[in-house]
Design a protein around this motif. Structure first.
Motif, mmCIF file in Angstrom:
data_model
loop_
_atom_site.group_PDB
_atom_site.id
_atom_site.type_symbol
_atom_site.label_atom_id
_atom_site.label_comp_id
_atom_site.label_asym_id
_atom_site.label_seq_id
_atom_site.Cartn_x
_atom_site.Cartn_y
_atom_site.Cartn_z
ATOM 1 N N GLU A 52 4.238 20.546 5.272
ATOM 2 C CA GLU A 52 4.968 19.626 4.395
ATOM 3 C C GLU A 52 4.400 18.213 4.504
ATOM 4 O O GLU A 52 4.276 17.503 3.505
ATOM 5 N N TYR A 53 4.065 17.813 5.724
ATOM 6 C CA TYR A 53 3.490 16.476 5.950
ATOM 7 C C TYR A 53 2.159 16.351 5.211
ATOM 8 O O TYR A 53 1.928 15.370 4.514
ATOM 9 N N GLU A 54 1.292 17.352 5.340
ATOM 10 C CA GLU A 54 -0.002 17.301 4.656
ATOM 11 C C GLU A 54 0.168 17.287 3.148
ATOM 12 O O GLU A 54 -0.541 16.574 2.443
ATOM 13 N N ALA A 55 1.126 18.064 2.630
ATOM 14 C CA ALA A 55 1.381 18.072 1.191
ATOM 15 C C ALA A 55 1.889 16.708 0.726
ATOM 16 O O ALA A 55 1.504 16.233 -0.357
ATOM 17 N N ALA A 56 2.732 16.067 1.527
ATOM 18 C CA ALA A 56 3.243 14.733 1.180
ATOM 19 C C ALA A 56 2.113 13.716 1.164
ATOM 20 O O ALA A 56 2.052 12.855 0.274
ATOM 21 N N VAL A 57 1.202 13.796 2.120
ATOM 22 C CA VAL A 57 0.056 12.879 2.161
ATOM 23 C C VAL A 57 -0.858 13.146 0.973
ATOM 24 O O VAL A 57 -1.352 12.218 0.326
ATOM 25 N N ASP A 58 -1.087 14.422 0.642
ATOM 26 C CA ASP A 58 -1.941 14.770 -0.505
ATOM 27 C C ASP A 58 -1.343 14.255 -1.817
ATOM 28 O O ASP A 58 -2.080 13.948 -2.751
ATOM 29 N N ALA A 59 -0.030 14.155 -1.896
ATOM 30 C CA ALA A 59 0.636 13.696 -3.117
ATOM 31 C C ALA A 59 0.530 12.183 -3.313
ATOM 32 O O ALA A 59 0.774 11.688 -4.418
ATOM 33 N N MET A 84 9.074 7.220 6.133
ATOM 34 C CA MET A 84 9.201 8.134 7.280
ATOM 35 C C MET A 84 10.078 7.519 8.356
ATOM 36 O O MET A 84 10.882 8.210 8.977
ATOM 37 N N GLY A 85 9.934 6.247 8.591
ATOM 38 C CA GLY A 85 10.740 5.571 9.597
ATOM 39 C C GLY A 85 12.191 5.426 9.203
ATOM 40 O O GLY A 85 13.078 5.373 10.049
ATOM 41 N N ARG A 86 12.438 5.358 7.903
ATOM 42 C CA ARG A 86 13.785 5.169 7.401
ATOM 43 C C ARG A 86 14.589 6.460 7.337
ATOM 44 O O ARG A 86 15.802 6.448 7.463
ATOM 45 N N SER A 87 13.925 7.587 7.129
ATOM 46 C CA SER A 87 14.631 8.837 6.890
ATOM 47 C C SER A 87 14.338 9.854 7.983
ATOM 48 O O SER A 87 13.189 10.226 8.206
ATOM 49 N N SER A 88 15.377 10.314 8.633
ATOM 50 C CA SER A 88 15.187 11.295 9.703
ATOM 51 C C SER A 88 14.719 12.635 9.154
ATOM 52 O O SER A 88 14.005 13.368 9.830
ATOM 53 N N SER A 89 15.078 12.975 7.920
ATOM 54 C CA SER A 89 14.646 14.256 7.354
ATOM 55 C C SER A 89 13.138 14.269 7.108
ATOM 56 O O SER A 89 12.492 15.304 7.284
ATOM 57 N N ILE A 90 12.580 13.140 6.727
ATOM 58 C CA ILE A 90 11.135 13.072 6.506
ATOM 59 C C ILE A 90 10.391 13.191 7.831
ATOM 60 O O ILE A 90 9.336 13.808 7.906
ATOM 61 N N SER A 98 0.830 -1.192 0.000
ATOM 62 C CA SER A 98 0.000 0.000 0.000
ATOM 63 C C SER A 98 0.871 1.252 0.000
ATOM 64 O O SER A 98 1.935 1.297 0.623
ATOM 65 N N ASN A 99 0.417 2.276 -0.705
ATOM 66 C CA ASN A 99 1.152 3.543 -0.716
ATOM 67 C C ASN A 99 1.237 4.147 0.679
ATOM 68 O O ASN A 99 2.229 4.802 1.011
ATOM 69 N N SER A 100 0.207 3.932 1.493
ATOM 70 C CA SER A 100 0.234 4.432 2.872
ATOM 71 C C SER A 100 1.337 3.753 3.666
ATOM 72 O O SER A 100 2.090 4.408 4.395
ATOM 73 N N ILE A 101 1.449 2.462 3.519
ATOM 74 C CA ILE A 101 2.475 1.711 4.236
ATOM 75 C C ILE A 101 3.861 2.102 3.736
ATOM 76 O O ILE A 101 4.788 2.290 4.526
ATOM 77 N N HIS A 102 3.999 2.261 2.429
ATOM 78 C CA HIS A 102 5.280 2.678 1.861
ATOM 79 C C HIS A 102 5.662 4.063 2.393
ATOM 80 O O HIS A 102 6.826 4.305 2.728
ATOM 81 N N PHE A 103 4.709 4.964 2.492
ATOM 82 C CA PHE A 103 4.949 6.305 3.027
ATOM 83 C C PHE A 103 5.409 6.231 4.482
ATOM 84 O O PHE A 103 6.391 6.870 4.868
ATOM 85 N N LEU A 104 4.728 5.435 5.296
ATOM 86 C CA LEU A 104 5.112 5.294 6.704
ATOM 87 C C LEU A 104 6.492 4.652 6.833
ATOM 88 O O LEU A 104 7.291 5.044 7.689
ATOM 89 N N GLU A 105 6.781 3.678 5.968
ATOM 90 C CA GLU A 105 8.097 3.042 5.987
ATOM 91 C C GLU A 105 9.188 4.060 5.658
ATOM 92 O O GLU A 105 10.234 4.101 6.309
#
Length: 93
Positions: A24-31, A11-17, A2-9
């Protein structure tokens, strides 16, 4: 995946995210190419709702159990009824 799971993964992998601002978070979710319900749950950071939408468990526990004794060797699988072929030599002092 799932794109949601990939997005959360990601986020967990990258400290900058993880340090994104709220905008920025809302824009990333909207994308993301996800359902509206998933987007609302992600934006609200509602893990239980997102888990329900994705059919996941609300929580998962991982444990490691360490026995008090060292594990037996594979060749030590003799039962109590096994009789040794030869008697062991007496211990030398």
């Amino acid at each position: 995946m799932s794109n949601s799971i990939h997005f959360l993964e990601s986020m967990g992998r990258s400290s900058s995210i993880r340090r994104m601002s709220a905008a920025e978070y809302e824009a990333a979710v909207d994308a993301l190419d996800i359902d509206q319900a998933e987007a609302v749950a992600l934006k609200a950071r509602d893990a239980s709702t997102l888990a329900g939408i994705l059919g996941a468990r609300p929580s998962m526990i991982c444990m490691v159990w360490a026995p008090d004794q060292a594990p037996a060797k594979e060749d030590d699988d003799r039962s109590d009824t096994d009789v040794p072929d030869e008697e062991a030599p007496p211990a030398q002092e």
